[in-house]
Design a protein around this motif. Structure first.
Motif, PDB file in Angstrom:
ATOM      1  N   GLU A  71       0.884  -0.840  -0.365  1.00  0.00           N
ATOM      2  CA  GLU A  71      -0.336  -0.330   0.031  1.00  0.00           C
ATOM      3  C   GLU A  71       0.957   1.464  -0.281  1.00  0.00           C
ATOM      4  OE1 GLU A  71      -2.457  -0.786   3.242  1.00  0.00           O
ATOM      5  OE2 GLU A  71      -3.358  -2.089   2.535  1.00  0.00           O
ATOM      6  N   VAL A  72       0.446   2.294  -1.135  1.00  0.00           N
ATOM      7  CA  VAL A  72       1.231   3.347  -0.779  1.00  0.00           C
ATOM      8  C   VAL A  72       0.677   4.853  -0.425  1.00  0.00           C
ATOM      9  CG1 VAL A  72       2.207   5.081  -2.235  1.00  0.00           C
ATOM     10  CG2 VAL A  72       3.229   2.995  -2.220  1.00  0.00           C
ATOM     11  N   TYR A  73       0.867   5.318  -0.103  1.00  0.00           N
ATOM     12  CA  TYR A  73      -0.227   6.627   1.042  1.00  0.00           C
ATOM     13  C   TYR A  73       0.253   8.036   0.415  1.00  0.00           C
ATOM     14  CZ  TYR A  73      -2.882   3.108   3.640  1.00  0.00           C
ATOM     15  OH  TYR A  73      -4.001   1.908   3.451  1.00  0.00           O
ATOM     16  N   GLN A  74      -0.537   8.975  -0.627  1.00  0.00           N
ATOM     17  CA  GLN A  74       0.327   9.625  -0.677  1.00  0.00           C
ATOM     18  C   GLN A  74      -0.492  10.609  -0.415  1.00  0.00           C
ATOM     19  OE1 GLN A  74       1.857  12.807  -1.528  1.00  0.00           O
ATOM     20  NE2 GLN A  74       0.472  13.308  -2.570  1.00  0.00           N
TER      21      GLN A  74
ATOM     22  N   LYS B  82       4.821   2.746 -12.645  1.00  0.00           N
ATOM     23  CA  LYS B  82       6.241   2.726 -12.721  1.00  0.00           C
ATOM     24  C   LYS B  82       6.307   0.986 -12.258  1.00  0.00           C
ATOM     25  CE  LYS B  82       6.955   5.672 -16.262  1.00  0.00           C
ATOM     26  NZ  LYS B  82       7.933   7.066 -16.319  1.00  0.00           N
ATOM     27  N   ARG B  83       6.319   0.743 -11.435  1.00  0.00           N
ATOM     28  CA  ARG B  83       6.701  -0.091  -9.955  1.00  0.00           C
ATOM     29  C   ARG B  83       5.339  -1.168  -9.492  1.00  0.00           C
ATOM     30  NH1 ARG B  83      11.559   2.934  -7.794  1.00  0.00           N
ATOM     31  NH2 ARG B  83      12.276   3.216 -10.113  1.00  0.00           N
ATOM     32  N   ASN B  84       4.618  -0.615 -10.677  1.00  0.00           N
ATOM     33  CA  ASN B  84       3.806  -1.978 -10.147  1.00  0.00           C
ATOM     34  C   ASN B  84       2.887  -2.239  -8.636  1.00  0.00           C
ATOM     35  OD1 ASN B  84       2.967  -3.177 -12.620  1.00  0.00           O
ATOM     36  ND2 ASN B  84       4.663  -4.168 -12.657  1.00  0.00           N
TER      37      ASN B  84
ATOM     38  N   TYR C 281      -4.794   7.386 -14.327  1.00  0.00           N
ATOM     39  CA  TYR C 281      -3.557   6.598 -14.926  1.00  0.00           C
ATOM     40  C   TYR C 281      -4.316   5.363 -14.369  1.00  0.00           C
ATOM     41  CZ  TYR C 281       1.268   8.502 -15.206  1.00  0.00           C
ATOM     42  OH  TYR C 281       2.329   9.570 -15.220  1.00  0.00           O
ATOM     43  N   ASN C 282      -5.552   5.042 -13.211  1.00  0.00           N
ATOM     44  CA  ASN C 282      -6.640   4.210 -13.372  1.00  0.00           C
ATOM     45  C   ASN C 282      -6.485   3.691 -14.587  1.00  0.00           C
ATOM     46  OD1 ASN C 282      -6.060   4.280 -10.698  1.00  0.00           O
ATOM     47  ND2 ASN C 282      -7.753   4.777 -10.035  1.00  0.00           N
TER      48      ASN C 282
ATOM     49  N   GLY D 129      -4.385   0.566 -15.138  1.00  0.00           N
ATOM     50  CA  GLY D 129      -4.502  -0.413 -14.360  1.00  0.00           C
ATOM     51  C   GLY D 129      -3.986  -0.156 -13.226  1.00  0.00           C
ATOM     52  N   LEU D 130      -3.295   0.911 -12.940  1.00  0.00           N
ATOM     53  CA  LEU D 130      -3.226   2.031 -11.515  1.00  0.00           C
ATOM     54  C   LEU D 130      -4.512   1.662 -10.512  1.00  0.00           C
ATOM     55  CD1 LEU D 130      -0.201   2.738  -9.815  1.00  0.00           C
ATOM     56  CD2 LEU D 130      -1.587   5.580  -9.734  1.00  0.00           C
TER      57      LEU D 130
END
Ligand code: NAD
Ligand code: GDD
Length: 322
Positions: free
Chosen positions: A67-70, A107-109, A163-164, A168-169
Protein backbone atom coordinates in the motif's frame (compact mmCIF):
# COMPACT_ATOMS: atom_id res chain seq x y z
CA UNK A 1 4.55 -9.21 6.53
CA UNK A 2 2.69 -6.53 4.59
CA UNK A 3 4.47 -3.26 3.88
CA UNK A 4 3.28 0.30 3.40
CA UNK A 5 4.80 3.57 2.25
CA UNK A 6 3.44 6.77 3.78
CA UNK A 7 4.39 9.96 1.92
CA UNK A 8 3.97 12.98 4.18
CA UNK A 9 4.63 10.83 7.28
CA UNK A 10 6.17 13.81 9.09
CA UNK A 11 2.80 15.57 8.89
CA UNK A 12 -0.38 15.43 10.94
CA UNK A 13 -2.51 12.75 9.23
CA UNK A 14 0.56 10.84 7.97
CA UNK A 15 1.88 10.53 11.53
CA UNK A 16 -1.40 9.07 12.77
CA UNK A 17 -1.64 6.76 9.76
CA UNK A 18 1.85 5.34 10.41
CA UNK A 19 0.87 4.57 14.01
CA UNK A 20 -2.28 2.75 12.89
CA UNK A 21 -0.47 0.74 10.20
CA UNK A 22 2.12 -0.34 12.76
CA UNK A 23 -0.69 -1.50 15.08
CA UNK A 24 -1.98 -3.60 12.17
CA UNK A 25 1.43 -5.25 11.85
CA UNK A 26 2.71 -3.54 8.70
CA UNK A 27 6.34 -2.77 8.00
CA UNK A 28 6.20 0.98 7.31
CA UNK A 29 8.47 3.42 5.51
CA UNK A 30 7.69 7.08 6.13
CA UNK A 31 8.93 9.87 3.87
CA UNK A 32 8.87 13.62 4.41
CA UNK A 33 10.85 16.82 4.04
CA UNK A 34 11.15 16.84 7.84
CA UNK A 35 10.69 14.72 10.92
CA UNK A 36 7.36 14.97 12.73
CA UNK A 37 7.35 18.10 14.90
CA UNK A 38 5.10 16.78 17.66
CA UNK A 39 5.75 13.03 18.00
CA UNK A 40 8.38 10.34 17.56
CA UNK A 41 7.77 8.41 14.36
CA UNK A 42 6.55 4.82 14.66
CA UNK A 43 7.84 4.02 11.15
CA UNK A 44 10.42 1.23 10.72
CA UNK A 45 12.28 3.39 8.25
CA UNK A 46 11.97 7.17 7.93
CA UNK A 47 13.54 8.85 4.91
CA UNK A 48 14.03 12.60 4.73
CA UNK A 49 13.87 13.98 1.19
CA UNK A 50 12.01 16.05 -1.35
CA UNK A 51 9.26 14.29 -3.33
CA UNK A 52 9.44 17.04 -5.96
CA UNK A 53 12.72 15.38 -7.01
CA UNK A 54 12.07 12.52 -9.44
CA UNK A 55 15.26 10.65 -8.55
CA UNK A 56 14.44 10.81 -4.85
CA UNK A 57 10.93 9.52 -5.56
CA UNK A 58 12.36 6.62 -7.54
CA UNK A 59 14.69 5.78 -4.67
CA UNK A 60 11.95 5.38 -2.05
CA UNK A 61 9.06 3.71 -3.96
CA UNK A 62 10.13 0.06 -3.91
CA UNK A 63 8.37 -2.44 -6.11
CA UNK A 64 7.08 -4.61 -3.26
CA UNK A 65 4.96 -2.15 -1.27
CA UNK A 66 1.42 -3.45 -0.68
CA UNK A 67 0.00 0.00 0.00
CA UNK A 68 1.27 3.50 -0.87
CA UNK A 69 -0.39 6.54 0.73
CA UNK A 70 0.22 9.93 -0.91
CA UNK A 71 -0.42 12.59 1.74
CA UNK A 72 2.50 14.94 1.06
CA UNK A 73 1.36 18.41 0.05
CA UNK A 74 1.99 22.11 0.52
CA UNK A 75 -1.08 22.85 2.62
CA UNK A 76 -2.58 24.81 5.49
CA UNK A 77 -5.76 26.31 6.88
CA UNK A 78 -7.63 29.42 5.75
CA UNK A 79 -4.76 31.69 6.84
CA UNK A 80 -2.46 29.90 4.39
CA UNK A 81 -4.58 28.91 1.39
CA UNK A 82 -7.00 31.87 1.10
CA UNK A 83 -4.61 34.82 1.30
CA UNK A 84 -3.33 34.26 -2.25
CA UNK A 85 0.28 34.79 -1.15
CA UNK A 86 1.28 31.12 -1.49
CA UNK A 87 -0.68 30.16 -4.62
CA UNK A 88 2.30 29.53 -6.92
CA UNK A 89 4.13 27.42 -4.34
CA UNK A 90 1.01 25.45 -3.41
CA UNK A 91 0.25 24.59 -7.03
CA UNK A 92 3.84 23.90 -8.10
CA UNK A 93 4.93 21.94 -5.05
CA UNK A 94 1.88 19.70 -4.67
CA UNK A 95 1.36 19.10 -8.41
CA UNK A 96 5.04 18.17 -8.87
CA UNK A 97 4.86 15.67 -5.99
CA UNK A 98 1.69 14.11 -7.41
CA UNK A 99 3.05 13.93 -10.98
CA UNK A 100 6.12 12.09 -9.66
CA UNK A 101 4.25 9.75 -7.32
CA UNK A 102 1.52 8.69 -9.77
CA UNK A 103 4.06 7.87 -12.48
CA UNK A 104 6.47 5.99 -10.23
CA UNK A 105 3.67 4.04 -8.52
CA UNK A 106 2.54 2.91 -11.98
CA UNK A 107 6.08 2.04 -13.15
CA UNK A 108 6.79 0.07 -9.96
CA UNK A 109 3.49 -1.84 -10.28
CA UNK A 110 2.28 -0.82 -6.83
CA UNK A 111 -0.82 -2.87 -5.99
CA UNK A 112 -2.79 -0.23 -4.08
CA UNK A 113 -2.32 3.51 -3.84
CA UNK A 114 -4.23 6.29 -2.09
CA UNK A 115 -4.47 10.02 -2.80
CA UNK A 116 -5.69 12.60 -0.25
CA UNK A 117 -7.81 15.20 -2.02
CA UNK A 118 -9.82 17.88 -0.25
CA UNK A 119 -13.32 19.29 0.09
CA UNK A 120 -11.70 22.50 -1.19
CA UNK A 121 -12.13 21.11 -4.72
CA UNK A 122 -15.94 21.58 -4.58
CA UNK A 123 -17.45 24.53 -6.49
CA UNK A 124 -17.70 27.78 -4.54
CA UNK A 125 -21.16 28.44 -6.05
CA UNK A 126 -22.60 25.49 -4.06
CA UNK A 127 -21.16 26.74 -0.77
CA UNK A 128 -22.66 30.22 -0.50
CA UNK A 129 -25.59 29.31 1.79
CA UNK A 130 -24.17 28.50 5.26
CA UNK A 131 -27.21 26.38 6.13
CA UNK A 132 -27.31 24.36 2.92
CA UNK A 133 -23.92 23.76 1.32
CA UNK A 134 -23.83 21.06 -1.34
CA UNK A 135 -20.74 18.84 -1.22
CA UNK A 136 -22.13 15.71 -2.84
CA UNK A 137 -19.38 14.01 -4.84
CA UNK A 138 -21.39 14.38 -8.06
CA UNK A 139 -21.58 18.18 -7.59
CA UNK A 140 -17.88 18.62 -8.45
CA UNK A 141 -18.57 19.88 -11.99
CA UNK A 142 -18.75 22.45 -13.53
CA UNK A 143 -15.61 22.99 -11.52
CA UNK A 144 -15.15 26.25 -9.60
CA UNK A 145 -12.99 25.74 -6.48
CA UNK A 146 -12.46 28.98 -4.53
CA UNK A 147 -8.70 28.50 -4.08
CA UNK A 148 -5.69 27.44 -6.13
CA UNK A 149 -5.19 24.75 -3.46
CA UNK A 150 -8.60 23.34 -4.48
CA UNK A 151 -7.76 23.52 -8.20
CA UNK A 152 -4.53 21.60 -7.64
CA UNK A 153 -6.43 18.93 -5.69
CA UNK A 154 -8.93 18.58 -8.53
CA UNK A 155 -6.12 18.32 -11.10
CA UNK A 156 -4.35 15.65 -9.07
CA UNK A 157 -7.53 13.64 -8.51
CA UNK A 158 -7.88 13.58 -12.30
CA UNK A 159 -4.21 12.68 -12.70
CA UNK A 160 -4.54 9.59 -10.49
CA UNK A 161 -7.84 8.62 -12.12
CA UNK A 162 -6.13 8.85 -15.54
CA UNK A 163 -3.43 6.43 -14.40
CA UNK A 164 -6.21 4.10 -13.22
CA UNK A 165 -7.92 4.23 -16.61
CA UNK A 166 -4.89 4.11 -18.89
CA UNK A 167 -2.43 1.98 -16.91
CA UNK A 168 -4.53 -0.05 -14.50
CA UNK A 169 -3.22 1.72 -11.40
CA UNK A 170 -5.45 0.85 -8.45
CA UNK A 171 -5.62 4.26 -6.82
CA UNK A 172 -8.32 5.42 -4.42
CA UNK A 173 -9.21 9.09 -3.81
CA UNK A 174 -10.66 10.60 -0.62
CA UNK A 175 -11.93 14.15 -0.30
CA UNK A 176 -11.05 14.99 3.30
CA UNK A 177 -13.20 17.55 5.15
CA UNK A 178 -11.21 19.57 7.71
CA UNK A 179 -9.41 16.96 9.83
CA UNK A 180 -8.38 17.82 13.40
CA UNK A 181 -6.83 16.21 16.46
CA UNK A 182 -3.73 16.04 18.65
CA UNK A 183 -0.26 16.23 17.05
CA UNK A 184 -1.41 18.59 14.29
CA UNK A 185 -0.24 22.10 13.40
CA UNK A 186 -1.62 24.41 16.10
CA UNK A 187 0.41 27.61 15.61
CA UNK A 188 2.50 29.46 13.04
CA UNK A 189 -0.02 30.32 10.31
CA UNK A 190 -0.88 26.94 8.76
CA UNK A 191 -3.22 25.80 11.54
CA UNK A 192 -6.93 25.26 10.85
CA UNK A 193 -9.85 26.60 12.86
CA UNK A 194 -10.20 23.83 15.50
CA UNK A 195 -6.51 24.07 16.47
CA UNK A 196 -6.46 27.87 16.24
CA UNK A 197 -9.52 28.21 18.46
CA UNK A 198 -8.16 25.69 21.00
CA UNK A 199 -4.87 27.65 21.12
CA UNK A 200 -6.61 31.01 21.54
CA UNK A 201 -8.87 29.67 24.29
CA UNK A 202 -5.97 27.94 26.04
CA UNK A 203 -4.01 31.21 26.09
CA UNK A 204 -7.01 33.28 27.28
CA UNK A 205 -8.11 33.99 30.83
CA UNK A 206 -11.74 33.50 31.78
CA UNK A 207 -13.63 36.64 30.67
CA UNK A 208 -11.16 37.46 27.83
CA UNK A 209 -12.23 37.95 24.20
CA UNK A 210 -10.49 35.93 21.46
CA UNK A 211 -10.20 37.00 17.82
CA UNK A 212 -12.35 35.16 15.27
CA UNK A 213 -11.98 35.76 11.53
CA UNK A 214 -15.24 36.91 9.94
CA UNK A 215 -18.63 37.09 11.63
CA UNK A 216 -18.37 33.51 12.90
CA UNK A 217 -21.58 32.54 11.11
CA UNK A 218 -19.68 30.64 8.38
CA UNK A 219 -20.22 26.88 8.75
CA UNK A 220 -17.94 23.84 8.57
CA UNK A 221 -17.78 20.24 9.70
CA UNK A 222 -14.65 18.85 11.34
CA UNK A 223 -13.52 15.22 11.43
CA UNK A 224 -11.44 13.70 14.20
CA UNK A 225 -8.19 12.24 12.86
CA UNK A 226 -8.79 8.64 14.08
CA UNK A 227 -11.93 8.44 11.95
CA UNK A 228 -10.06 9.96 9.00
CA UNK A 229 -7.46 7.19 9.26
CA UNK A 230 -10.18 4.53 9.63
CA UNK A 231 -11.93 5.79 6.48
CA UNK A 232 -8.64 5.97 4.60
CA UNK A 233 -7.79 2.33 5.35
CA UNK A 234 -11.29 1.15 4.47
CA UNK A 235 -11.17 3.09 1.19
CA UNK A 236 -7.75 1.91 -0.06
CA UNK A 237 -8.83 -1.70 0.59
CA UNK A 238 -12.22 -1.27 -1.11
CA UNK A 239 -13.26 -1.56 -4.73
CA UNK A 240 -14.55 2.03 -4.79
CA UNK A 241 -13.17 3.60 -7.97
CA UNK A 242 -14.59 7.11 -7.57
CA UNK A 243 -13.54 9.93 -5.21
CA UNK A 244 -15.49 9.91 -1.92
CA UNK A 245 -15.94 12.34 0.95
CA UNK A 246 -14.29 11.46 4.23
CA UNK A 247 -15.79 13.95 6.64
CA UNK A 248 -18.26 14.55 9.42
CA UNK A 249 -21.86 15.59 8.77
CA UNK A 250 -22.05 17.48 12.08
CA UNK A 251 -22.05 21.02 10.70
CA UNK A 252 -21.48 23.94 13.09
CA UNK A 253 -20.88 27.67 12.80
CA UNK A 254 -17.43 28.87 13.80
CA UNK A 255 -19.13 30.67 16.72
CA UNK A 256 -20.55 27.31 17.87
CA UNK A 257 -17.09 25.76 17.55
CA UNK A 258 -15.73 28.49 19.86
CA UNK A 259 -18.56 27.90 22.36
CA UNK A 260 -17.84 24.15 22.53
CA UNK A 261 -14.11 24.73 23.08
CA UNK A 262 -14.84 27.39 25.71
CA UNK A 263 -17.17 24.98 27.50
CA UNK A 264 -14.51 22.23 27.46
CA UNK A 265 -11.96 24.67 28.91
CA UNK A 266 -14.32 25.77 31.68
CA UNK A 267 -13.59 29.44 30.81
CA UNK A 268 -15.98 32.22 29.89
CA UNK A 269 -14.82 33.36 26.43
CA UNK A 270 -16.01 36.45 24.51
CA UNK A 271 -15.68 36.71 20.72
CA UNK A 272 -13.99 39.57 18.90
CA UNK A 273 -14.88 39.24 15.21
CA UNK A 274 -12.17 40.69 13.00
CA UNK A 275 -11.57 40.72 9.21
CA UNK A 276 -9.61 37.70 8.00
CA UNK A 277 -9.46 35.04 5.28
CA UNK A 278 -12.79 33.20 5.53
CA UNK A 279 -13.12 31.01 2.41
CA UNK A 280 -16.48 29.56 1.50
CA UNK A 281 -19.53 30.59 3.54
CA UNK A 282 -20.64 27.04 4.30
CA UNK A 283 -19.26 23.52 3.96
CA UNK A 284 -20.39 20.13 5.21
CA UNK A 285 -19.59 16.54 4.31
CA UNK A 286 -22.26 14.52 2.53
CA UNK A 287 -21.91 10.87 3.42
CA UNK A 288 -24.45 9.04 1.27
CA UNK A 289 -21.80 7.73 -1.13
CA UNK A 290 -19.29 6.57 1.48
CA UNK A 291 -22.07 4.62 3.25
CA UNK A 292 -23.07 3.05 -0.06
CA UNK A 293 -19.50 2.20 -1.13
CA UNK A 294 -17.90 1.26 2.20
CA UNK A 295 -20.90 0.46 4.40
CA UNK A 296 -19.31 2.84 6.93
CA UNK A 297 -19.22 6.53 7.77
CA UNK A 298 -17.73 8.60 10.60
CA UNK A 299 -19.92 8.73 13.71
CA UNK A 300 -18.02 10.41 16.56
CA UNK A 301 -19.25 13.73 17.91
CA UNK A 302 -17.31 16.93 17.35
CA UNK A 303 -17.21 17.50 21.09
CA UNK A 304 -15.50 14.17 21.85
CA UNK A 305 -12.71 14.95 19.36
CA UNK A 306 -12.35 18.51 20.63
CA UNK A 307 -11.96 17.31 24.22
CA UNK A 308 -8.86 15.29 23.23
CA UNK A 309 -7.55 18.05 20.97
CA UNK A 310 -8.01 20.82 23.53
CA UNK A 311 -6.20 18.79 26.18
CA UNK A 312 -3.22 18.29 23.85
CA UNK A 313 -3.08 21.92 22.66
CA UNK A 314 -3.45 23.29 26.18
CA UNK A 315 -0.44 21.15 27.13
CA UNK A 316 1.54 22.55 24.14
CA UNK A 317 0.66 26.11 25.18
CA UNK A 318 1.73 25.48 28.80
CA UNK A 319 4.95 23.76 27.66
CA UNK A 320 5.80 26.64 25.30
CA UNK A 321 5.12 29.23 27.97
CA UNK A 322 7.39 27.37 30.39
P1 NAD B 1 0.52 18.27 6.88
O1 NAD B 1 0.97 19.58 6.31
O2 NAD B 1 0.58 18.09 8.35
O3 NAD B 1 1.33 17.07 6.19
C1 NAD B 1 1.82 17.13 4.88
C2 NAD B 1 3.27 16.72 4.91
O4 NAD B 1 3.78 16.73 3.57
C3 NAD B 1 4.14 17.68 5.73
O5 NAD B 1 4.77 17.01 6.80
C4 NAD B 1 5.15 18.18 4.72
O6 NAD B 1 6.45 18.40 5.24
C5 NAD B 1 5.14 17.09 3.67
N1 NAD B 1 5.66 17.58 2.39
C6 NAD B 1 5.32 18.72 1.76
N2 NAD B 1 6.06 18.87 0.65
C7 NAD B 1 6.88 17.79 0.58
C8 NAD B 1 7.87 17.39 -0.34
N3 NAD B 1 8.19 18.14 -1.41
N4 NAD B 1 8.52 16.23 -0.13
C9 NAD B 1 8.23 15.48 0.98
N5 NAD B 1 7.29 15.81 1.88
C10 NAD B 1 6.63 16.96 1.68
O7 NAD B 1 -0.95 18.04 6.33
P2 NAD B 1 -2.06 16.98 6.79
O8 NAD B 1 -3.11 17.73 7.51
O9 NAD B 1 -1.42 15.81 7.42
O10 NAD B 1 -2.67 16.59 5.37
C11 NAD B 1 -2.27 15.42 4.66
C12 NAD B 1 -2.91 15.43 3.29
O11 NAD B 1 -4.34 15.51 3.40
C13 NAD B 1 -2.51 16.62 2.41
O12 NAD B 1 -2.42 16.20 1.08
C14 NAD B 1 -3.66 17.58 2.56
O13 NAD B 1 -3.78 18.46 1.47
C15 NAD B 1 -4.82 16.61 2.64
N6 NAD B 1 -5.98 17.21 3.33
C16 NAD B 1 -5.88 17.52 4.65
C17 NAD B 1 -6.98 18.11 5.30
C18 NAD B 1 -6.92 18.49 6.73
O14 NAD B 1 -7.89 19.06 7.22
N7 NAD B 1 -5.85 18.19 7.45
C19 NAD B 1 -8.16 18.36 4.58
C20 NAD B 1 -8.20 18.04 3.23
C21 NAD B 1 -7.11 17.44 2.61
N1 GDD C 1 -7.51 28.93 10.66
C1 GDD C 1 -8.33 29.77 11.30
N2 GDD C 1 -7.85 30.48 12.37
N3 GDD C 1 -9.60 29.92 10.87
C2 GDD C 1 -10.40 30.76 11.54
C3 GDD C 1 -9.97 31.49 12.65
C4 GDD C 1 -8.63 31.35 13.09
O1 GDD C 1 -8.16 31.96 14.04
N4 GDD C 1 -11.01 32.25 13.09
C5 GDD C 1 -12.03 31.99 12.30
N5 GDD C 1 -11.68 31.10 11.34
C6 GDD C 1 -12.54 30.64 10.23
C7 GDD C 1 -11.91 30.80 8.85
O2 GDD C 1 -11.97 32.16 8.44
C8 GDD C 1 -12.81 29.90 8.02
O3 GDD C 1 -13.95 30.59 7.62
C9 GDD C 1 -13.17 28.78 9.02
O4 GDD C 1 -12.81 29.26 10.33
C10 GDD C 1 -12.46 27.48 8.76
O5 GDD C 1 -11.09 27.76 8.59
P1 GDD C 1 -9.97 26.62 8.43
O6 GDD C 1 -10.26 25.52 9.35
O7 GDD C 1 -8.63 27.29 8.57
O8 GDD C 1 -10.06 26.19 6.90
P2 GDD C 1 -11.24 25.75 5.89
O9 GDD C 1 -12.28 24.92 6.56
O10 GDD C 1 -11.75 26.96 5.22
O11 GDD C 1 -10.41 24.86 4.89
C11 GDD C 1 -9.72 23.74 5.45
O12 GDD C 1 -10.37 22.54 5.18
C12 GDD C 1 -10.16 21.97 3.93
C13 GDD C 1 -10.95 20.70 3.79
O13 GDD C 1 -12.26 20.85 4.21
C14 GDD C 1 -8.26 23.79 5.05
O14 GDD C 1 -7.49 23.12 6.03
C15 GDD C 1 -7.96 23.13 3.78
O15 GDD C 1 -6.54 22.97 3.63
C16 GDD C 1 -8.66 21.76 3.74
O16 GDD C 1 -8.38 21.12 2.52
Amino acid sequence: MKSALVLGAGGFIGGHLVKRLKKEGFWVRGVDLKFHEHAETHADDFVIGDLREQDFCRSIVDRGFDEVYQLAADMGGAGYIFTGEHDADIMHNSATINLNVADIAHKRNIKSTFYSSSACMYPAYNQEDPDNPNCKEESAYPAAPDSEYGWEKLFSERLFLSYNRNYGLRNRVARYHNIFGPEGTWDGGKEKAPAAICRKVARAKSGDAIEIWGDGLQTRSFLYVDECVEGTLRLIRSDCEVPVNIGSEEMVTINQLVDIVADISGKKIEKNHIPGPTGVRGRNSENTLIKEKLGWAPSQTLRSGLEKTYEWIEWQVRRNAA
